[in-house]
Write an enzyme that holds these catalytic residues in place. Structure first.
Site, PDB file in Angstrom:
ATOM      1  N   GLU A   1      -5.730  -7.842  -0.592  1.00  9.99           N
ATOM      2  CA  GLU A   1      -6.492  -7.611   0.630  1.00  9.99           C
ATOM      3  C   GLU A   1      -7.929  -7.278   0.281  1.00  9.99           C
ATOM      4  OE1 GLU A   1      -5.015  -4.766   3.414  1.00  9.99           O
ATOM      5  OE2 GLU A   1      -2.940  -5.473   3.316  1.00  9.99           O
TER       6      GLU A   1
ATOM      7  N   GLU B   1       0.772  -1.241   0.000  1.00  6.18           N
ATOM      8  CA  GLU B   1       0.000   0.000   0.000  1.00  6.18           C
ATOM      9  C   GLU B   1       0.807   1.296   0.000  1.00  6.18           C
ATOM     10  OE1 GLU B   1      -3.005  -0.214   3.051  1.00  6.18           O
ATOM     11  OE2 GLU B   1      -4.135  -1.729   1.926  1.00  6.18           O
TER      12      GLU B   1
END
Length: 338
Positions: free
Chosen positions: A261, A150
């Protein structure tokens, strides 16, 4: 009326799941994040019992987050022997169980809070880290390299330069496995073509350079109001709609994606969102390689998304029933990730 609408949404999602299952459509890899080693001050590496539980449940991949600083205490220095041995044990346990592992430096494109590409963390340091880690695991066919978790709050162009630096470190080590490459802005699937964070990922990330062309884009997607994954409730019950644009982007470029995710709380709206999203992946396996739920691990306790079983690995969490219709075929890693 609202309750009936909810039942219809859940029923529709269940139909998608059954259709995907009966048609034999399945992504190559389906699994879970085994979190813990990415937390400051702790080192909750996954254990063999967890790996065997998820393998016996039908999963064939685990994503293992960890802190970059834990593996490499000094930039451009040697990898910590104790921590590397712990990671090696996980890879070996997974191989013995017939399951594959994604290595995930969970640092948001930072080292000790400094962004990659800054004076404090030059891109060469990221190249060095990945060269060392890839050298350690280049002969492990059950390993895939997740480049970074991320990236965010940086120019997308800067992240691309850092990503290409990391890729060069992996390939210069002689490692040939799959590389998962995230985008900027927490690599959200729903925002891949948006510009609120700068130049869109969809514009910049086509510039990934891999001499083997053996990479996939890692996307994340949550379904709460701000897509942050901080609420147990799902506003975006049509999970497929959050993935459709990036699916088309990948297909137009002949590229692959991996949903690293996603999650939802134990309620009907989240079940609808999750099963809709997984139905979309199952229906687009030319584009999507696989997925890993966020998350499991004994340190979570009663975390809203936990998939960690209870009662000494004998009782499933409710969300496991949502995922089972979408588990991958049993090809595992006969030819490895290579």
């Amino acid at each position: 009326m609202r309750r009936n609408d909810k039942r219809l949404r859940v029923l529709g999602a269940a139909v998608l799941a059954c259709a995907a299952s009966s048609a034999g459509a399945a992504v190559e890899w389906a699994g879970v994040n085994l979190a813990g080693a990415e937390f400051n001050g702790t080192s909750f590496w996954p254990n063999g019992d967890e790996i065997r539980y998820f393998r016996n449940a039908g999963m064939n991949v685990v994503r293992v987050p960890f802190l970059w600083e834990r593996l490499q205490p000094a930039l451009s220095g040697a990898l910590d022997a104790t921590q590397l041995a712990a990671l090696r044990r996980i890879v070996d346990d997974a191989r013995a169980a017939g399951i594959s592992v994604i290595l995930d430096p969970h640092n948001y494109a930072r080292y000790n809070g400094n962004v990659i590409g800054s004076a404090a963390v030059p891109r060469a340091a990221f190249t060095d880290f990945w060269n060392r880690l890839a050298t350690a695991f280049r002969d492990d066919a059950n390993v895939m390299f997740g480049l970074m978790n991320e990236p965010n709050n940086m120019p997308t162009e800067d992240w691309l330069s850092a990503a290409n630096a990391g890729i060069s470190g992996i390939r210069n080590a002689g490692a040939q496995q799959w590389i998962l490459v995230p985008g900027n802005a927490w690599t959200g699937a729903h925002s891949w073509l948006q510009n609120w964070y700068g130049t869109p990922n969809g514009t910049v990330m086509s510039g990934v350079v891999d001499p083997l062309n053996h990479y996939a884009y890692e996307l994340h997607q949550y379904f709460d109001g701000d897509y942050s994954g901080q609420s147990s409730w799902c506003n975006a019950v049509n999970g497929a709609a959050q993935l459709a644009a990036v699916t088309q982007w990948l297909r137009e470029r002949g590229k692959r994606g991996f949903l690293g995710e996603f999650a939802g709380g134990a309620n009907d709206d989240c079940r609808a969102a999750v099963t809709s999203a997984l139905g979309h992946l199952a229906g687009n396996t030319d584009v999507w390689l696989g997925w890993t739920w966020w998350a499991a691990g004994p340190q979570w306790g009663e975390y809203i998304f936990t998939l960690e079983p209870t009662n000494n690995y004998t009782v499933d969490r409710p969300q496991m029933a949502w995922l089972r219709p979408f588990f991958a075929s049993d090809q595992i890693f006969a030819d490895g990730f290579q």
